[in-house]
Write a protein that holds these residues in place. Structure first.
Motif, PDB file in Angstrom:
ATOM      1  N   ALA A  43       0.616  -1.110   0.042  1.00 43.16           N
ATOM      2  CA  ALA A  43       0.017  -0.074  -0.144  1.00 43.16           C
ATOM      3  C   ALA A  43       1.098   1.248   0.002  1.00 43.16           C
ATOM      4  O   ALA A  43       0.316   2.482   0.149  1.00 43.16           O
ATOM      5  CB  ALA A  43      -1.046  -0.246   1.233  1.00 43.16           C
ATOM      6  N   CYS A  44       2.152   1.014  -0.333  1.00 40.38           N
ATOM      7  CA  CYS A  44       2.917   2.193  -0.478  1.00 40.38           C
ATOM      8  C   CYS A  44       3.850   2.394  -1.649  1.00 40.38           C
ATOM      9  O   CYS A  44       4.437   1.042  -1.892  1.00 40.38           O
ATOM     10  CB  CYS A  44       3.966   2.272   0.825  1.00 40.38           C
ATOM     11  N   THR A  45       3.939   3.248  -2.556  1.00 41.18           N
ATOM     12  CA  THR A  45       4.465   2.916  -3.818  1.00 41.18           C
ATOM     13  C   THR A  45       5.911   2.668  -3.664  1.00 41.18           C
ATOM     14  O   THR A  45       6.672   2.362  -4.566  1.00 41.18           O
ATOM     15  CB  THR A  45       4.218   4.272  -4.531  1.00 41.18           C
ATOM     16  N   GLU A  46       6.624   3.093  -2.757  1.00 43.84           N
ATOM     17  CA  GLU A  46       7.950   2.700  -2.516  1.00 43.84           C
ATOM     18  C   GLU A  46       8.148   1.381  -2.539  1.00 43.84           C
ATOM     19  O   GLU A  46       9.337   0.619  -2.850  1.00 43.84           O
ATOM     20  CB  GLU A  46       8.643   3.064  -1.212  1.00 43.84           C
ATOM     21  N   LEU A  47       7.462   0.518  -2.095  1.00 41.89           N
ATOM     22  CA  LEU A  47       7.661  -0.966  -1.703  1.00 41.89           C
ATOM     23  C   LEU A  47       7.229  -1.455  -3.125  1.00 41.89           C
ATOM     24  O   LEU A  47       7.996  -2.755  -3.299  1.00 41.89           O
ATOM     25  CB  LEU A  47       6.464  -1.093  -0.740  1.00 41.89           C
ATOM     26  N   SER A  48       6.766  -1.017  -4.026  1.00 44.78           N
ATOM     27  CA  SER A  48       6.406  -1.631  -5.428  1.00 44.78           C
ATOM     28  C   SER A  48       7.898  -1.718  -6.131  1.00 44.78           C
ATOM     29  O   SER A  48       8.074  -2.402  -6.945  1.00 44.78           O
ATOM     30  CB  SER A  48       5.572  -0.871  -6.204  1.00 44.78           C
ATOM     31  N   ILE A  49       8.645  -0.761  -5.746  1.00 45.73           N
ATOM     32  CA  ILE A  49      10.151  -0.468  -6.462  1.00 45.73           C
ATOM     33  C   ILE A  49      10.938  -1.867  -5.868  1.00 45.73           C
ATOM     34  O   ILE A  49      11.883  -2.098  -6.691  1.00 45.73           O
ATOM     35  CB  ILE A  49      10.592   0.900  -5.820  1.00 45.73           C
ATOM     36  N   ILE A  50      10.709  -2.236  -4.770  1.00 44.92           N
ATOM     37  CA  ILE A  50      11.713  -3.280  -4.213  1.00 44.92           C
ATOM     38  C   ILE A  50      11.139  -4.575  -4.120  1.00 44.92           C
ATOM     39  O   ILE A  50      11.909  -5.686  -3.731  1.00 44.92           O
ATOM     40  CB  ILE A  50      12.473  -2.834  -2.741  1.00 44.92           C
ATOM     41  N   ILE A  51       9.754  -5.011  -4.541  1.00 45.72           N
ATOM     42  CA  ILE A  51       9.191  -6.193  -4.324  1.00 45.72           C
ATOM     43  C   ILE A  51       9.894  -7.151  -5.240  1.00 45.72           C
ATOM     44  O   ILE A  51       9.999  -8.495  -4.912  1.00 45.72           O
ATOM     45  CB  ILE A  51       7.872  -6.185  -4.616  1.00 45.72           C
ATOM     46  N   GLU A  52      10.244  -7.018  -6.418  1.00 49.14           N
ATOM     47  CA  GLU A  52      10.468  -7.925  -7.393  1.00 49.14           C
ATOM     48  C   GLU A  52      11.783  -8.740  -7.031  1.00 49.14           C
ATOM     49  O   GLU A  52      11.873  -9.993  -7.154  1.00 49.14           O
ATOM     50  CB  GLU A  52      10.952  -7.313  -8.811  1.00 49.14           C
ATOM     51  N   PRO A  53      13.060  -8.193  -6.513  1.00 52.73           N
ATOM     52  CA  PRO A  53      14.099  -8.541  -6.048  1.00 52.73           C
ATOM     53  C   PRO A  53      13.915  -9.772  -4.744  1.00 52.73           C
ATOM     54  O   PRO A  53      14.425 -10.588  -4.428  1.00 52.73           O
ATOM     55  CB  PRO A  53      15.029  -7.875  -5.801  1.00 52.73           C
ATOM     56  N   CYS A  54      12.574  -9.503  -3.878  1.00 52.41           N
ATOM     57  CA  CYS A  54      12.236 -10.375  -2.988  1.00 52.41           C
ATOM     58  C   CYS A  54      11.805 -11.826  -3.387  1.00 52.41           C
ATOM     59  O   CYS A  54      11.722 -12.722  -2.344  1.00 52.41           O
ATOM     60  CB  CYS A  54      11.324  -9.569  -2.052  1.00 52.41           C
TER      61      CYS A  54
END
Length: 94
Positions: A43-54
């Protein structure tokens, strides 16, 4: 966990998109594995940036487990622009 999430978001805003991954994987692991959450909402746009490598670092986490609010917003805007969605159908009645 809330304090760690705030820290992750602020670090991303500051440009740190690499070292926050380990901390975010820790949060995702706690939610997915320990708390057994079936769906996680970004629910925070910043988290969209780092989800893929997780993906691949959290046991059992797949793209189907994630609801990205940014993706939902984009899909909704596209539907509105194409005329496939009428907001009047979804208006809150007072």
């Amino acid at each position: 966990m809330q304090n760690l999430m705030q820290d992750i978001i602020y670090r991303i805003k500051a440009g740190d998109k690499e070292t926050v991954i380990a901390d975010f994987v820790s949060v995702l692991t706690e939610l997915k594995v320990q708390e057994q959450c079936s769906q996680l909402i970004l629910a925070c746009t910043e988290l969209s940036i780092i989800i893929e490598p997780c993906f691949g670092k959290v046991p059992g986490l797949t793209e189907n487990d994630i609801v990205d609010s940014s993706d939902v917003m984009v899909e909704t805007i596209i539907k509105l622009c194409k005329g496939d969605l009428d907001l009047a159908d979804h208006a809150v009645k007072h």
